[in-house]
Design an enzyme around this catalytic site. Structure first.
Site, PDB file in Angstrom:
ATOM      1  N   TYR A  75      62.863  69.591 -75.315  1.00 43.64           N
ATOM      2  CA  TYR A  75      63.135  69.096 -76.680  1.00 43.64           C
ATOM      3  C   TYR A  75      64.469  69.641 -77.183  1.00 43.64           C
ATOM      4  O   TYR A  75      65.263  68.926 -77.782  1.00 43.64           O
ATOM      5  CB  TYR A  75      62.011  69.504 -77.635  1.00 43.64           C
ATOM      6  CG  TYR A  75      62.155  68.851 -78.986  1.00 43.64           C
ATOM      7  CD1 TYR A  75      61.602  67.600 -79.228  1.00 43.64           C
ATOM      8  CD2 TYR A  75      62.880  69.470 -80.006  1.00 43.64           C
ATOM      9  CE1 TYR A  75      61.760  66.969 -80.457  1.00 43.64           C
ATOM     10  CE2 TYR A  75      63.041  68.841 -81.237  1.00 43.64           C
ATOM     11  CZ  TYR A  75      62.478  67.593 -81.454  1.00 43.64           C
ATOM     12  OH  TYR A  75      62.646  66.984 -82.667  1.00 43.64           O
ATOM     13  N   PHE A 127      83.532  44.420 -86.212  1.00 45.03           N
ATOM     14  CA  PHE A 127      82.434  44.209 -85.280  1.00 45.03           C
ATOM     15  C   PHE A 127      81.160  44.187 -86.118  1.00 45.03           C
ATOM     16  O   PHE A 127      81.058  44.884 -87.127  1.00 45.03           O
ATOM     17  CB  PHE A 127      82.365  45.289 -84.199  1.00 45.03           C
ATOM     18  CG  PHE A 127      81.265  44.993 -83.216  1.00 45.03           C
ATOM     19  CD1 PHE A 127      81.417  43.963 -82.305  1.00 45.03           C
ATOM     20  CD2 PHE A 127      80.063  45.683 -83.249  1.00 45.03           C
ATOM     21  CE1 PHE A 127      80.382  43.634 -81.439  1.00 45.03           C
ATOM     22  CE2 PHE A 127      79.030  45.352 -82.388  1.00 45.03           C
ATOM     23  CZ  PHE A 127      79.181  44.322 -81.476  1.00 45.03           C
ATOM     24  N   THR A 128      80.195  43.388 -85.688  1.00 47.87           N
ATOM     25  CA  THR A 128      78.998  43.120 -86.513  1.00 47.87           C
ATOM     26  C   THR A 128      78.321  44.394 -87.026  1.00 47.87           C
ATOM     27  O   THR A 128      78.207  44.590 -88.235  1.00 47.87           O
ATOM     28  CB  THR A 128      77.999  42.273 -85.701  1.00 47.87           C
ATOM     29  OG1 THR A 128      77.757  42.924 -84.454  1.00 47.87           O
ATOM     30  CG2 THR A 128      78.542  40.880 -85.442  1.00 47.87           C
ATOM     31  N   ASP A 218      86.579  53.011 -82.157  1.00 47.24           N
ATOM     32  CA  ASP A 218      85.392  52.478 -81.517  1.00 47.24           C
ATOM     33  C   ASP A 218      85.810  52.390 -80.052  1.00 47.24           C
ATOM     34  O   ASP A 218      86.498  51.461 -79.635  1.00 47.24           O
ATOM     35  CB  ASP A 218      85.019  51.111 -82.082  1.00 47.24           C
ATOM     36  CG  ASP A 218      83.761  50.553 -81.422  1.00 47.24           C
ATOM     37  OD1 ASP A 218      83.471  50.950 -80.268  1.00 47.24           O
ATOM     38  OD2 ASP A 218      83.078  49.716 -82.044  1.00 47.24           O
ATOM     39  N   LYS A 261      78.036  49.783 -72.569  1.00 41.01           N
ATOM     40  CA  LYS A 261      79.144  48.952 -72.065  1.00 41.01           C
ATOM     41  C   LYS A 261      79.859  49.715 -70.939  1.00 41.01           C
ATOM     42  O   LYS A 261      79.279  49.875 -69.871  1.00 41.01           O
ATOM     43  CB  LYS A 261      80.091  48.586 -73.215  1.00 41.01           C
ATOM     44  CG  LYS A 261      79.415  48.364 -74.575  1.00 41.01           C
ATOM     45  CD  LYS A 261      78.600  47.091 -74.668  1.00 41.01           C
ATOM     46  CE  LYS A 261      77.757  46.986 -75.937  1.00 41.01           C
ATOM     47  NZ  LYS A 261      78.430  46.945 -77.205  1.00 41.01           N
ATOM     48  N   ARG A 386      79.880  33.212 -80.965  1.00 38.37           N
ATOM     49  CA  ARG A 386      80.721  34.144 -81.710  1.00 38.37           C
ATOM     50  C   ARG A 386      81.592  33.303 -82.629  1.00 38.37           C
ATOM     51  O   ARG A 386      82.708  32.946 -82.306  1.00 38.37           O
ATOM     52  CB  ARG A 386      81.585  34.995 -80.762  1.00 38.37           C
ATOM     53  CG  ARG A 386      80.853  36.219 -80.204  1.00 38.37           C
ATOM     54  CD  ARG A 386      80.474  37.174 -81.314  1.00 38.37           C
ATOM     55  NE  ARG A 386      79.817  38.404 -80.872  1.00 38.37           N
ATOM     56  CZ  ARG A 386      78.696  38.882 -81.416  1.00 38.37           C
ATOM     57  NH1 ARG A 386      78.071  38.225 -82.368  1.00 38.37           N
ATOM     58  NH2 ARG A 386      78.204  40.027 -81.010  1.00 38.37           N
ATOM     59  N   PHE A 453      72.778  36.335 -86.878  1.00 38.75           N
ATOM     60  CA  PHE A 453      72.867  35.658 -85.576  1.00 38.75           C
ATOM     61  C   PHE A 453      71.751  36.060 -84.617  1.00 38.75           C
ATOM     62  O   PHE A 453      71.401  35.310 -83.723  1.00 38.75           O
ATOM     63  CB  PHE A 453      74.238  35.918 -84.929  1.00 38.75           C
ATOM     64  CG  PHE A 453      74.565  37.358 -84.721  1.00 38.75           C
ATOM     65  CD1 PHE A 453      75.084  38.125 -85.760  1.00 38.75           C
ATOM     66  CD2 PHE A 453      74.342  37.970 -83.494  1.00 38.75           C
ATOM     67  CE1 PHE A 453      75.365  39.466 -85.576  1.00 38.75           C
ATOM     68  CE2 PHE A 453      74.628  39.311 -83.296  1.00 38.75           C
ATOM     69  CZ  PHE A 453      75.143  40.059 -84.351  1.00 38.75           C
TER      70      PHE A 453
HETATM   71  C1  LIG Z   1      77.996  46.932 -78.689  1.00 45.98           C
HETATM   72  C2  LIG Z   1      79.008  47.399 -79.617  1.00 45.98           C
HETATM   73  C3  LIG Z   1      78.692  48.228 -80.688  1.00 45.98           C
HETATM   74  C4  LIG Z   1      77.271  48.582 -81.062  1.00 45.98           C
HETATM   75  O1  LIG Z   1      76.671  49.299 -80.079  1.00 45.98           O
HETATM   76  P1  LIG Z   1      75.107  49.206 -79.760  1.00 45.98           P
HETATM   77  O2  LIG Z   1      74.949  50.127 -78.600  1.00 45.98           O
HETATM   78  O3  LIG Z   1      74.797  47.790 -79.429  1.00 45.98           O
HETATM   79  O4  LIG Z   1      74.387  49.665 -80.959  1.00 45.98           O
HETATM   80  C5  LIG Z   1      79.726  48.680 -81.484  1.00 45.98           C
HETATM   81  N1  LIG Z   1      80.991  48.326 -81.251  1.00 45.98           N
HETATM   82  C6  LIG Z   1      81.328  47.512 -80.241  1.00 45.98           C
HETATM   83  C7  LIG Z   1      82.744  47.151 -80.030  1.00 45.98           C
HETATM   84  C8  LIG Z   1      80.352  47.008 -79.395  1.00 45.98           C
HETATM   85  O5  LIG Z   1      80.700  46.179 -78.410  1.00 45.98           O
END
Ligand SMILES: *Cc1c(COP(=O)(O)O)cnc(C)c1O
Length: 473
Positions: A75, A127-128, A218, A261, A386, A453
């Site tokens: 933990y 970004f969303t 990011d 990613k 998109r 979406f």
């Molecule tokens: C996927 C993504 C996120 C969000 O990450 P999650 O792991 O899906 O929560 C943020 N910024 C970018 C550019 C992304 O591609």
């Protein structure tokens, strides 16, 4: 004699396979209707080649799978956390690690510790989830990406660049005190996986420092950005992607990363920072929203596989060469067939220009959503909208945002599909393009309030609404 140019191949061989199967057209027509014409609502069993996203869909290596067995599930103080901390410090250069369950967890924590209601957060395209958390914390996102990023036909080599004049204007208008940080995304997702240049990032960072504003990356696709810098930016051709990645991060005060990613794992993410005091505040919230500071939202085995993925992605340049190479392979096939795609081909996917492909469908009838549904019906290939659906509504006016880009994203998972799969995808896109006149627009029948979406539902507009004027009488 000049050396013959050789083609590249995947720098791995396949040790385990997962069967996939083709369905009938009738089956797919039923499935997409049941899913409300939203590819997010399809069951993956009904999908043949899944290009919905490159998020969490990577194939792990034997070394990462071995790491799962060695994960320390303590933990507190898990050995796997310290491995991850070391990997992030080594490869990204940040000393403070705040582990989260995925990227949005990191965005949530960062937004909550830095943004006050009324603040302004400039960024190189939204970004969303990033914008959601900025707005959720009471901030306002302002787009400062160069204009070329909004033009699907521009072949600018660094469409992810920050427009420094736009940034100066935002600083002059809002005042530096109301800008807690600027948010710079590497290999900008919503622009089609387009990089920013090292020169632009360096200058942006210098401008921020001059005004006492933090720069948060990011860095979710920073590796792919590093590859494009090596390929396109003068002075970087002989540098390894590992060195370039470290330099990218050096021009920032911290980063949020979705490890689903670049990092080659199926779940995970982190917030990384330089300032220990900021990290202390982040850890305070982490315990409430994600988990204790030595696991965040991850299990020990997740952190073990992640730290191995981070080293693996930069061990040699071969991984990213093959990764981006496969995306370019698909893109170049479509370009050769005359299909309108966003240019240049980006790092994680090929973006079909739905507006150019379906000029007979107005943006109010969701051309990209319609195209994604049609592609699925043709071949079982799953893609993602998109465009106007993803862009959502303006929180102030309640109106639909009308992005200039109305795209369908064919996102390539890492190390999962072969070139033969890419051939099948290209053939399906070409077939749908040839029959484009038959594709109808959609109306939205269910609209969720946030990030619509993911769960919105649609149905085809009635035939009388879509017939061209000349055949209506
Ligand atoms: C996927 C993504 C996120 C969000 O990450 P999650 O792991 O899906 O929560 C943020 N910024 C970018 C550019 C992304 O591609």
């Amino acid at each position: 004699m000049a050396r013959q140019k050789r083609s590249w191949a995947e720098p791995y061989r396949i040790k385990m396979v997962e069967p996939i199967r083709m369905t009938t057209r009738k089956h797919r027509e039923n499935a997409i209707r049941t899913a409300g014409y939203n590819t997010f609502l399809l069951r993956s069993d009904d999908v043949y080649i899944d290009l919905l996203t490159d998020s969490g869909t990577s194939a792990m290596s034997d070394n990462q799978w071995a790491g799962l067995m060695l994960g320390d599930e303590a933990y507190a103080g898990s050995r796997s956390f310290y491995h991850l901390e070391e990997a992030v410090a080594d490869i990204y250069g940040y000393p403070e690690l705040v582990p989260t369950h995925q990227g949005r967890g990191a965005e949530h924590i960062l937004s909550q510790i830095l943004i006050k209601p009324g603040d302004v957060i400039p960024g190189n395209m939204y970004f969303t989830t990033t914008r959601f958390h900025q707005e959720y914390a009471g901030g306002e996102f302002v787009d400062i990406i160069i204009d070329e990023a909004h033009d699907a036909t521009s072949t600018h080599p660094f469409k992810g660049n920050v427009d420094l004049d736009k940034l100066r204007t935002v600083i002059a208008d809002a005042g530096a005190a109301r800008i807690p940080y600027i948010s710079v995304e590497t290999n900008v997702n919503m622009a089609g996986g387009q990089p920013l240049s090292m020169a632009n990032l360096r200058e942006t960072y210098a401008l921020c420092r001059q005004h006492g504003i933090l720069l948060m990356l990011d860095a979710t696709r920073a590796l792919e950005n590093a590859w494009f810098i090596q390929q396109r930016e003068p002075g970087y051709a002989k540098r390894s992607v590992r060195e370039i990645l470290l330099e990218i991060c050096s021009y920032s005060d911290g980063a949020t990363v979705s490890s689903k990613k670049d990092n080659l794992v199926n779940i995970g993410g982190f917030l990384a920072l330089r300032d220990p005091e900021l990290a202390r505040r982040a850890r305070g919230l982490l315990v409430a929203f994600e988990g204790l500071q030595t696991y965040g939202g991850m299990s020990g085995r997740d952190m073990e596989a992640l730290s191995r993925g981070i080293y693996e992605m930069v061990e040699t340049d071969d991984h990213v060469r093959a990764r981006v190479g496969q995306v370019e392979y698909l893109g170049n096939k479509l370009i050769a067939a005359g299909v309108p795609v966003a240019l240049p081909i980006g790092g994680h996917g090929v973006f079909l220009n739905a507006q150019a492909m379906l000029p007979h469908i107005p943006q109010e009838q969701f051309p990209a959503q319609s195209l994604a549904a049609a592609l699925y019906v043709d071949s079982g290939v799953r893609s993602m909208e998109r465009g106007v659906v993803s862009a959502g509504r303006d929180p102030k006016t309640g109106e639909n945002r009308h992005p200039r880009l109305e795209l369908v994203r064919l996102t390539i998972p890492r190390r999962v599909y072969t070139q033969a799969h890419m051939d099948v995808v290209a053939e399906s896109v070409e077939a749908v393009y040839a029959e484009r006149d038959k594709i109808r627009g959609l109306t939205m029948t269910y609209e969720p309030e946030d990030l619509r979406f993911f769960q919105a539902r649609f149905e085809p507009v009635s035939v009388t609404e879509v017939l061209p004027p000349r055949s209506r009488s």
